[in-house]
Write an enzyme that holds these catalytic residues in place. Sequence first.
Site, PDB file in Angstrom:
ATOM      1  N   LYS A   1      31.472 152.982  17.382  1.00  0.00           N
ATOM      2  CA  LYS A   1      31.449 153.052  15.913  1.00  0.00           C
ATOM      3  C   LYS A   1      31.997 151.761  15.303  1.00  0.00           C
ATOM      4  O   LYS A   1      31.528 151.319  14.261  1.00  0.00           O
ATOM      5  CB  LYS A   1      32.265 154.250  15.431  1.00  0.00           C
ATOM      6  CG  LYS A   1      31.530 155.572  15.646  1.00  0.00           C
ATOM      7  CD  LYS A   1      32.385 156.746  15.229  1.00  0.00           C
ATOM      8  CE  LYS A   1      31.754 158.063  15.604  1.00  0.00           C
ATOM      9  NZ  LYS A   1      32.731 159.163  15.635  1.00  0.00           N
TER      10      LYS A   1
ATOM     11  N   LYS B   1      14.841 161.703  21.111  1.00  0.00           N
ATOM     12  CA  LYS B   1      15.738 162.839  20.844  1.00  0.00           C
ATOM     13  C   LYS B   1      15.840 163.053  19.333  1.00  0.00           C
ATOM     14  O   LYS B   1      16.028 162.090  18.579  1.00  0.00           O
ATOM     15  CB  LYS B   1      17.121 162.496  21.415  1.00  0.00           C
ATOM     16  CG  LYS B   1      18.214 163.486  21.074  1.00  0.00           C
ATOM     17  CD  LYS B   1      19.544 163.006  21.635  1.00  0.00           C
ATOM     18  CE  LYS B   1      20.673 163.979  21.405  1.00  0.00           C
ATOM     19  NZ  LYS B   1      21.388 163.887  20.154  1.00  0.00           N
TER      20      LYS B   1
ATOM     21  N   LYS C   1      19.801 163.144  13.352  1.00  0.00           N
ATOM     22  CA  LYS C   1      19.918 162.727  11.955  1.00  0.00           C
ATOM     23  C   LYS C   1      19.807 161.220  11.854  1.00  0.00           C
ATOM     24  O   LYS C   1      19.192 160.679  10.963  1.00  0.00           O
ATOM     25  CB  LYS C   1      21.291 163.146  11.407  1.00  0.00           C
ATOM     26  CG  LYS C   1      21.229 164.382  10.573  1.00  0.00           C
ATOM     27  CD  LYS C   1      22.607 164.971  10.384  1.00  0.00           C
ATOM     28  CE  LYS C   1      23.322 165.206  11.662  1.00  0.00           C
ATOM     29  NZ  LYS C   1      24.127 166.342  11.867  1.00  0.00           N
TER      30      LYS C   1
HETATM   31  P1  ADP Z   1      22.823 164.280  15.408  1.00  0.00           P
HETATM   32  O1  ADP Z   1      22.341 163.480  16.609  1.00  0.00           O
HETATM   33  O2  ADP Z   1      21.674 164.772  14.606  1.00  0.00           O
HETATM   34  O3  ADP Z   1      23.857 163.528  14.586  1.00  0.00           O
HETATM   35  P2  ADP Z   1      25.085 165.751  16.374  1.00  0.00           P
HETATM   36  O4  ADP Z   1      25.491 164.639  17.287  1.00  0.00           O
HETATM   37  O5  ADP Z   1      25.894 165.994  15.138  1.00  0.00           O
HETATM   38  O6  ADP Z   1      23.537 165.562  15.985  1.00  0.00           O
HETATM   39  O7  ADP Z   1      25.001 167.078  17.251  1.00  0.00           O
HETATM   40  C1  ADP Z   1      25.543 168.329  16.900  1.00  0.00           C
HETATM   41  C2  ADP Z   1      25.248 169.279  18.053  1.00  0.00           C
HETATM   42  O8  ADP Z   1      23.830 169.460  18.206  1.00  0.00           O
HETATM   43  C3  ADP Z   1      25.734 168.780  19.413  1.00  0.00           C
HETATM   44  O9  ADP Z   1      26.207 169.891  20.146  1.00  0.00           O
HETATM   45  C4  ADP Z   1      24.498 168.200  20.071  1.00  0.00           C
HETATM   46  O10 ADP Z   1      24.563 168.251  21.478  1.00  0.00           O
HETATM   47  C5  ADP Z   1      23.394 169.099  19.524  1.00  0.00           C
HETATM   48  N1  ADP Z   1      22.144 168.329  19.374  1.00  0.00           N
HETATM   49  C6  ADP Z   1      21.925 167.294  18.528  1.00  0.00           C
HETATM   50  N2  ADP Z   1      20.672 166.826  18.657  1.00  0.00           N
HETATM   51  C7  ADP Z   1      20.068 167.557  19.609  1.00  0.00           C
HETATM   52  C8  ADP Z   1      18.757 167.549  20.202  1.00  0.00           C
HETATM   53  N3  ADP Z   1      17.814 166.706  19.818  1.00  0.00           N
HETATM   54  N4  ADP Z   1      18.501 168.444  21.175  1.00  0.00           N
HETATM   55  C9  ADP Z   1      19.446 169.321  21.566  1.00  0.00           C
HETATM   56  N5  ADP Z   1      20.696 169.394  21.061  1.00  0.00           N
HETATM   57  C10 ADP Z   1      21.013 168.525  20.088  1.00  0.00           C
END
Ligand code: ADP
Length: 323
Positions: A114, A193, A196
């Site tokens: 970060k 993947k 957001k």
């Molecule tokens: P993002 O990548 O959208 O910021 P986060 O890192 O906040 O998502 O993830 C929140 C939760 O959702 C975590 O437990 C993460 O493992 C799960 N998660 C996020 N994206 C995926 C995905 N594409 N497939 C499966 N699980 C996901």
Amino acid sequence: MARILTGIQSTGTPHLGNILGAIIPGIELSKKKENEAFFFIADLHSLTQIKDGEQLRQNTYATAATWLAFGFDTSTNVFYRQSDVAAEVCQLNWFLNCYAPFPMLANAHSFKDKSEKLSDVNAGLFVYPVLMAADIIGYDANFVPVGKDQQQHLEMTRDIASSFNHIHGDTFVIPEGLYDERVMIVPGTDGQKMSKSYNNFIDIFLSDKALRKQIMKIETDSTPIEEPKDWKTCNAFKLYELLANDAQIEEMKTNYATPGYGYGHSKQALFELICEKFKTERVRFNELMENTDELDRQLAIGAEKARAVIGKVLAKVKSKTGY
Ligand code: ADP
Ligand code: TRP
């Protein structure tokens, strides 16, 4: 009874990847008789990156509404907003700061990552893992289901708790991380993947029209409609496959092999499947977002239960450290 605890950052409306990868499996875990779940919205952690209060509040509501819409049972579990127990968790954070070695924090991958990417490299980002440790050991958690990316934070929590126990005698439960290797990675509209940060997500809570538009954006190849298509390499099929039953999947494979069946058709089928599969959740989410008083009410009940637990741990810490 095992206490499972996890925090969910409130960085936006949870997308299909979050729902299939974290929310549904989390709720399944909470339903097991031998478990008691403490799930909370880590909105104090979000302040390290989001400085717009209105956005932060909306994200928190959207996150809470998603868990409730998917059926997380707040009567048998504990569901709360981290900032509602700020007085306790931030106090505990201070005590734990004094047991967290500086080099350990300076070595955190997520901090290094970060601090390279963000313009606002604040001290909150640096002590992020210690607040997370307070979140966990403040509630005597036994198991912490998280993604692999959080493993180092979990190790730090264990180190901090062990170091305190070593100096002051048995005080904290040492938690274990639960990393489910089987959890699926949900692909986004571009095949990477879903995340957001890549802006490739599907938000199932949008209106039908906006949701359909997002689904139609899924990237596919340029095989002409009159030729058969390869389901194995198609992003729309990969998403369809995650949600459909076996018969629907077989039928879709046949459709792909049939000249005249286009990607527009398979995306439409995916749209209809999402609408059908998440019909009640979409309605419930929107009802809850219209009634944030109900969300506040449920979160306040959770905060009270959480406060009772962390209050006891904090009292123990104060007494052991001589305050
Ligand atoms: P993002 O990548 O959208 O910021 P986060 O890192 O906040 O998502 O993830 C929140 C939760 O959702 C975590 O437990 C993460 O493992 C799960 N998660 C996020 N994206 C995926 C995905 N594409 N497939 C499966 N699980 C996901
Ligand atoms: N850091 C976690 C994440 O980004 C969120 C979090 C905060 C958390 N406190 C926690 C997770 C305590 C588990 C336990 O996903």
